[in-house]
Scaffold this motif. Structure first.
Motif, PDB file in Angstrom:
ATOM      1  N   LEU A  69       0.874  -1.175   0.000  1.00 20.15           N
ATOM      2  CA  LEU A  69       0.000   0.000   0.000  1.00 20.15           C
ATOM      3  C   LEU A  69       0.906   1.219   0.000  1.00 20.15           C
ATOM      4  O   LEU A  69       1.986   1.206   0.606  1.00 20.15           O
ATOM      5  N   GLY A  70       0.472   2.288  -0.670  1.00 20.59           N
ATOM      6  CA  GLY A  70       1.274   3.502  -0.756  1.00 20.59           C
ATOM      7  C   GLY A  70       0.556   4.717  -0.201  1.00 20.59           C
ATOM      8  O   GLY A  70      -0.623   4.921  -0.460  1.00 20.59           O
ATOM      9  N   VAL A  71       1.304   5.518   0.546  1.00 14.94           N
ATOM     10  CA  VAL A  71       0.804   6.788   1.069  1.00 14.94           C
ATOM     11  C   VAL A  71       1.761   7.878   0.613  1.00 14.94           C
ATOM     12  O   VAL A  71       2.976   7.700   0.657  1.00 14.94           O
ATOM     13  N   CYS A  72       1.212   9.005   0.171  1.00 19.22           N
ATOM     14  CA  CYS A  72       2.010  10.096  -0.386  1.00 19.22           C
ATOM     15  C   CYS A  72       1.859  11.360   0.458  1.00 19.22           C
ATOM     16  O   CYS A  72       0.745  11.863   0.640  1.00 19.22           O
ATOM     17  N   LEU A  73       2.991  11.867   0.945  1.00 19.15           N
ATOM     18  CA  LEU A  73       3.033  13.157   1.630  1.00 19.15           C
ATOM     19  C   LEU A  73       3.188  14.257   0.579  1.00 19.15           C
ATOM     20  O   LEU A  73       4.054  14.155  -0.295  1.00 19.15           O
ATOM     21  N   ILE A  74       2.371  15.291   0.665  1.00 20.63           N
ATOM     22  CA  ILE A  74       2.483  16.404  -0.272  1.00 20.63           C
ATOM     23  C   ILE A  74       3.660  17.275   0.148  1.00 20.63           C
ATOM     24  O   ILE A  74       3.761  17.713   1.289  1.00 20.63           O
ATOM     25  N   GLY A  75       4.558  17.508  -0.802  1.00 16.03           N
ATOM     26  CA  GLY A  75       5.759  18.292  -0.557  1.00 16.03           C
ATOM     27  C   GLY A  75       6.978  17.554  -1.077  1.00 16.03           C
ATOM     28  O   GLY A  75       6.873  16.469  -1.659  1.00 16.03           O
ATOM     29  N   ARG A  76       8.129  18.159  -0.854  1.00 17.17           N
ATOM     30  CA  ARG A  76       9.373  17.577  -1.359  1.00 17.17           C
ATOM     31  C   ARG A  76      10.262  17.060  -0.235  1.00 17.17           C
ATOM     32  O   ARG A  76      10.661  15.909  -0.239  1.00 17.17           O
ATOM     33  N   ASP A  77      10.577  17.923   0.725  1.00 20.60           N
ATOM     34  CA  ASP A  77      11.516  17.487   1.758  1.00 20.60           C
ATOM     35  C   ASP A  77      11.324  18.203   3.090  1.00 20.60           C
ATOM     36  O   ASP A  77      12.116  18.029   4.003  1.00 20.60           O
ATOM     37  N   GLU A  78      10.272  19.005   3.206  1.00 26.94           N
ATOM     38  CA  GLU A  78       9.940  19.668   4.468  1.00 26.94           C
ATOM     39  C   GLU A  78       8.465  19.433   4.737  1.00 26.94           C
ATOM     40  O   GLU A  78       7.608  20.114   4.188  1.00 26.94           O
ATOM     41  N   PHE A  79       8.193  18.462   5.601  1.00 28.32           N
ATOM     42  CA  PHE A  79       6.809  18.103   5.879  1.00 28.32           C
ATOM     43  C   PHE A  79       6.379  18.715   7.207  1.00 28.32           C
ATOM     44  O   PHE A  79       7.204  18.968   8.082  1.00 28.32           O
ATOM     45  N   THR A  80       5.094  18.971   7.350  1.00 29.57           N
ATOM     46  CA  THR A  80       4.579  19.663   8.523  1.00 29.57           C
ATOM     47  C   THR A  80       4.349  18.679   9.672  1.00 29.57           C
ATOM     48  O   THR A  80       4.154  17.477   9.442  1.00 29.57           O
ATOM     49  N   PRO A  81       4.334  19.197  10.905  1.00 34.87           N
ATOM     50  CA  PRO A  81       3.993  18.327  12.038  1.00 34.87           C
ATOM     51  C   PRO A  81       2.629  17.657  11.847  1.00 34.87           C
ATOM     52  O   PRO A  81       2.458  16.488  12.214  1.00 34.87           O
ATOM     53  N   ASP A  82       1.664  18.380  11.276  1.00 38.08           N
ATOM     54  CA  ASP A  82       0.344  17.794  11.030  1.00 38.08           C
ATOM     55  C   ASP A  82       0.440  16.621  10.056  1.00 38.08           C
ATOM     56  O   ASP A  82      -0.264  15.617  10.206  1.00 38.08           O
TER      57      ASP A  82
END
Length: 130
Positions: A69-82
């Protein structure tokens, strides 16, 4: 479908740009794919959006889609605490359903990739609720 991997990705879009699962769905269709390849998308504010249903084989890691299963974080290399809070919740839910599944990043399965630009296994060990 026997799930043995839970794979974390990033959208590789500018860190200050919010993108939706629908946006990714359109991009993937433009590539002549059948639609979004991820099962979940986590937006900049931590909102979790659905992609493919879990019973559908993903299209997110060549050679590994039939059992992951795959999950994708929006962004490149700085993700938010949320985003990290939501990632923890998604992975915890999936681990409850698939307790033997390995948690990894796209880069762990394809050495040509840097996605999601952090060590997912190390992050999971330090931060998971389990």
């Amino acid at each position: 479908m026997k799930i043995i991997r839970l794979v974390v990705h990033c959208s590789d879009t500018p860190n200050d740009r919010d993108v939706t699962a629908e946006d990714i769905h359109q991009w993937h269709k433009e590539r002549k794919w059948s639609g979004i390849g991820y099962h979940k998308v986590i937006r900049r504010d931590g909102t979790v959006e659905n992609g493919r249903p879990e019973y559908w084989e993903g299209a997110h890691v060549k050679g590994y889609n039939s059992n992951s299963l795959g999950v994708c974080l929006i962004g490149r290399d700085e993700f938010t605490p949320d985003q990290f809070d939501s990632l923890d919740r998604v992975l915890t839910r999936w681990k409850d359903k698939y307790p033997l599944a390995e948690i990894c990043g796209h880069r762990d399965l394809d050495p040509r990739k840097t996605c999601p630009n952090f060590d997912v296994g190390e992050w999971w060990e330090k931060n998971s609720a389990l």
